[in-house]
Structures are given as C-alpha cells and as structure tokens.
Design a protein around this motif. Sequence first.
Motif, PDB file in Angstrom:
ATOM      1  N   THR A   1       0.761  -1.171   0.117  1.00  0.00           N
ATOM      2  CA  THR A   1       0.002  -0.034  -0.147  1.00  0.00           C
ATOM      3  C   THR A   1       0.784   1.203   0.114  1.00  0.00           C
ATOM      4  OG1 THR A   1      -1.648  -1.016   1.496  1.00  0.00           O
ATOM      5  CG2 THR A   1      -1.918   1.272   1.136  1.00  0.00           C
ATOM      6  N   LEU A   2       0.463   2.164  -0.714  1.00  0.00           N
ATOM      7  CA  LEU A   2       1.170   3.377  -0.882  1.00  0.00           C
ATOM      8  C   LEU A   2       0.054   4.535  -0.480  1.00  0.00           C
ATOM      9  CD1 LEU A   2       3.681   5.319  -1.295  1.00  0.00           C
ATOM     10  CD2 LEU A   2       2.707   5.711  -3.781  1.00  0.00           C
ATOM     11  N   PHE A   3       0.545   5.236   0.813  1.00  0.00           N
ATOM     12  CA  PHE A   3      -0.459   6.023   1.392  1.00  0.00           C
ATOM     13  C   PHE A   3       0.234   7.612   1.013  1.00  0.00           C
ATOM     14  CE2 PHE A   3      -1.267   8.827   5.482  1.00  0.00           C
ATOM     15  CZ  PHE A   3      -2.391   8.947   5.128  1.00  0.00           C
ATOM     16  N   LEU A   4      -0.568   8.464   0.290  1.00  0.00           N
ATOM     17  CA  LEU A   4      -0.002   9.704  -0.013  1.00  0.00           C
ATOM     18  C   LEU A   4      -0.870  10.606   0.518  1.00  0.00           C
ATOM     19  CD1 LEU A   4       0.184   9.442  -4.005  1.00  0.00           C
ATOM     20  CD2 LEU A   4       1.965   9.389  -2.257  1.00  0.00           C
ATOM     21  N   ASP A   5      -0.151  11.417   1.554  1.00  0.00           N
ATOM     22  CA  ASP A   5      -0.939  12.429   2.701  1.00  0.00           C
ATOM     23  C   ASP A   5      -0.770  13.697   1.943  1.00  0.00           C
ATOM     24  OD1 ASP A   5      -2.266  13.219   4.680  1.00  0.00           O
ATOM     25  OD2 ASP A   5      -0.829  12.922   6.136  1.00  0.00           O
ATOM     26  N   GLU A   6      -1.895  14.532   2.277  1.00  0.00           N
ATOM     27  CA  GLU A   6      -1.938  15.993   1.894  1.00  0.00           C
ATOM     28  C   GLU A   6      -1.964  16.074   0.125  1.00  0.00           C
ATOM     29  OE1 GLU A   6      -0.094  18.898   4.029  1.00  0.00           O
ATOM     30  OE2 GLU A   6       0.061  17.826   5.864  1.00  0.00           O
ATOM     31  N   ILE A   7      -2.828  15.124   0.010  1.00  0.00           N
ATOM     32  CA  ILE A   7      -2.991  15.312  -1.827  1.00  0.00           C
ATOM     33  C   ILE A   7      -3.482  16.584  -2.222  1.00  0.00           C
ATOM     34  CG2 ILE A   7      -5.357  14.366  -1.886  1.00  0.00           C
ATOM     35  CD1 ILE A   7      -2.403  13.138  -4.014  1.00  0.00           C
TER      36      ILE A   7
END
Length: 419
Positions: free
Chosen positions: A215-221
């Motif tokens: 899983t790749l979690f991209l925060d503040e997209i």
Amino acid sequence: MKVLDFNLFKENSVQNGVAQFDKLQIIPCQGRRRTIDLNRTHYTIGLKKEHSTLIQAPNIQLMALNEREGEFSLELVCLYGGYMRYRIKSKCDIPFRLNGNLSYDALLEKGDQLQIGHNTLFFKNKTFKEDSIVPELIALSDLTILLEGETGCGKSHLAKQIHEQSKRKGEFVQLNLSTYNNSLIESEIFGHVKGAFTGAIREKEGLLSQANYGTLFLDEIDSISESLQIKLLLFLDNLKVRKIGGYRDKKVDVRLIFAANRNLYNLVKENVIRKDFYYRISSGHFIHVPSISEDSMKLKNIIFEKLRQAGVSISTDLLEAYLSYSWPGNYRQLLGHLKRKITLNPRGRLVYDSIDEELLANQSSESIQKYSREHMSLKEMKKRYIKDTYFKCQKSIVSTAKILKISPSTVRLNIGLTE
C-alpha cells in the motif's frame, strides 16, 4: 424492575448511558480479551482467587490476584422518563474504580473504563466492532481510498490499519506530499534513472515500486500540482510506472490510499484540484475521519487507554475539562499533553494544575475559530463557549458569569446544571 430517580444523574448520563445491546469489552488480568453483547437485564461479576476468567452469561468470573474476593452486579435499571440504562454496584465492601475513581454504585456511560481488581472492562456502543476499520470487502479489495479530515485526527494511523486489514503482502509506504517541492515529488513517487536531471547521480527506485504488492499512502494530496495530478491519473488507469528519464514501463500491484486536510470537492470548485482527478480518487471508497470535537466517545476511549497503559488515574474535574476542550490539534495535541502530564505527575493521579491552565489559556479564541469551521448553530456555539469559559475559570459559576456578563442561571443552564 427498579426505577431510579432521574434527578440523581446528569442529563448526559441518560443520553450517553450504556444501554441494552451495547458492548462490553473485558480485558482480564490473565487470559485473552473478550467482547460480549449486553443482551441480558442482569449480570453477576465475581472476583475469585485461584480461578481463571470464565464468561458464561449472566455470570462473569474474574481472577483476583492480591485482592479480596467479592461480587458486583451489572443491572439494567429504568430511570424516570422510561430510559433503560446499566448500573454497576458492589455487593460487598470492595469498591471498584470507574474512570480511575473509587466507587460502590454508579450509572454507566459509553466509553467508561471500569476496573475490578486488576481486570479492566470497557463499555462501547452497539456499533462498535473490535477489529473493523472499514467493511471487510472494501479492505480486501484493490479500491482506492480517500480519507478527509483535519490535521492530527489520525488519518495516517487509519491508513496503516486498513493496510493491515487488507492482508496485502507488500510494505506500507507513506509519503507526506507537502514536505517536498513539486520538482522532487515526481521523483519520489515514480523514481528516476541516472542523469535524468541535474543532481541525479544514481538511479532511484520510486515509492510505487517500493510498495509493490503493498500500500502507498499519499498524505496531503490537496497540495500537489496539476501536472502531478495528471501523472497519477495515468498511473491509476494502467498501474504502470515509468521512471523520470526512463523508456520502459513496469507493471506494479499497489493499493493507493489518499488523504487530504481540506475538502477536495471545494478545491475542485476553486480550480485547485482537477475534476477528473477528484472523481477518480474518490470513486473507490471515501472516509471522513472525524476530529476529536466530532467524536467525543473516541476521545474518552483514548484518554482511558493512555491512562491504563501508564497505570495512572484521573480526577473527575480534569476529565470533564478534557472532554469539554475542543483540542484544535486533535489526537497529536491530546497525546502530547497526556504524555507531559503523566511524565510530570509523581503521584499516579492526574489532577487539574498549571499545565492544564496553560492548555486552556487560549481556548476561547481557538474555540471560535474551530466552531466557525464546523458551521454549528449560534445556540450550540454559545453553549460550548460558556462551557469553555467555565472550565477556564476552574469551574466557578460566579467568575464565569462575571467575565461573560451573563447571569449565573444562564451559566448553569448551558453547562448542564439545574438551578
């Protein structure tokens, strides 16, 4: 069934009281934890030596370590007005601890922590599921997930829990997009080949490749450029990665979870976020992650869990102050404050002191800003503002009325006290 006088209890005890079909989580001093449905009108809780924990409703037998043996009743009682709520009562001369305070008889509220000997019991509402973060079919799927919520409300923690629930074999990889400028974000996500740009002295594997089968979690997209939005759209269409300066595509199996501090739909209307990008990342599964002010039950649970881990208790006045405070920094601020209190507390019991005065010093201005963002009614804003000032005045009705230039009866009405 016994009918209790409603006036003996606070109004929120009725509204938030533990009711039939709510859940009881039991964490015994020895053995595994259990969660049961409260579907009976009466339970007997025994504290016995030389016996293991045994739960066979309506009997709950807990192990006594150094304590004396005793018996307690958990009974569904009727309050005036027809409200049915559970009450815990000692049937011996041994008290229990409710939220850290010794007692022999008490009406229970959701979120309460009850300690009988070295055993801990938590009371949850009927929607509580011990290990459920999102619906199982969603967690096990490849659907993208969009999390929206204020800074510090636990989006990163939730994303990691979803990854663990998904049982994907790869890594959980996280990137906060606001910490990189736009020229470097693409390299971080997709990677680059040697010599692709000035400073690219060696080949770099991107996070999409690192998170393969995970899983790749991209925060503040909500902080990324339009060009990166387009590139992420293309990736979501074919799940192929091409490094900057490269010529070959690499197929990867990655679950993407996005998070934003701001409402993305509003940013679409402001032309900050592309409409096609928004609909693509929100078409899988959307989760609004509530702030502390939106989820008082979770706030109460976190406080008790932290205190249980540290082996300390809390005074009733301080607990009420914490539940009243808006916590503009959300869970990060809460946990940081509790850590400081526990570290500086030598007696094993948290009470209201100068550390809390410092916390509440700016409560009024913070509350106004936070309440305006929540679009609450003027009546609710007034009520919470008066309650904030009441705790800032160390629960003095006279001082609160004097500062706000209102009558003491108005203060009592808004903080939930009768004349």
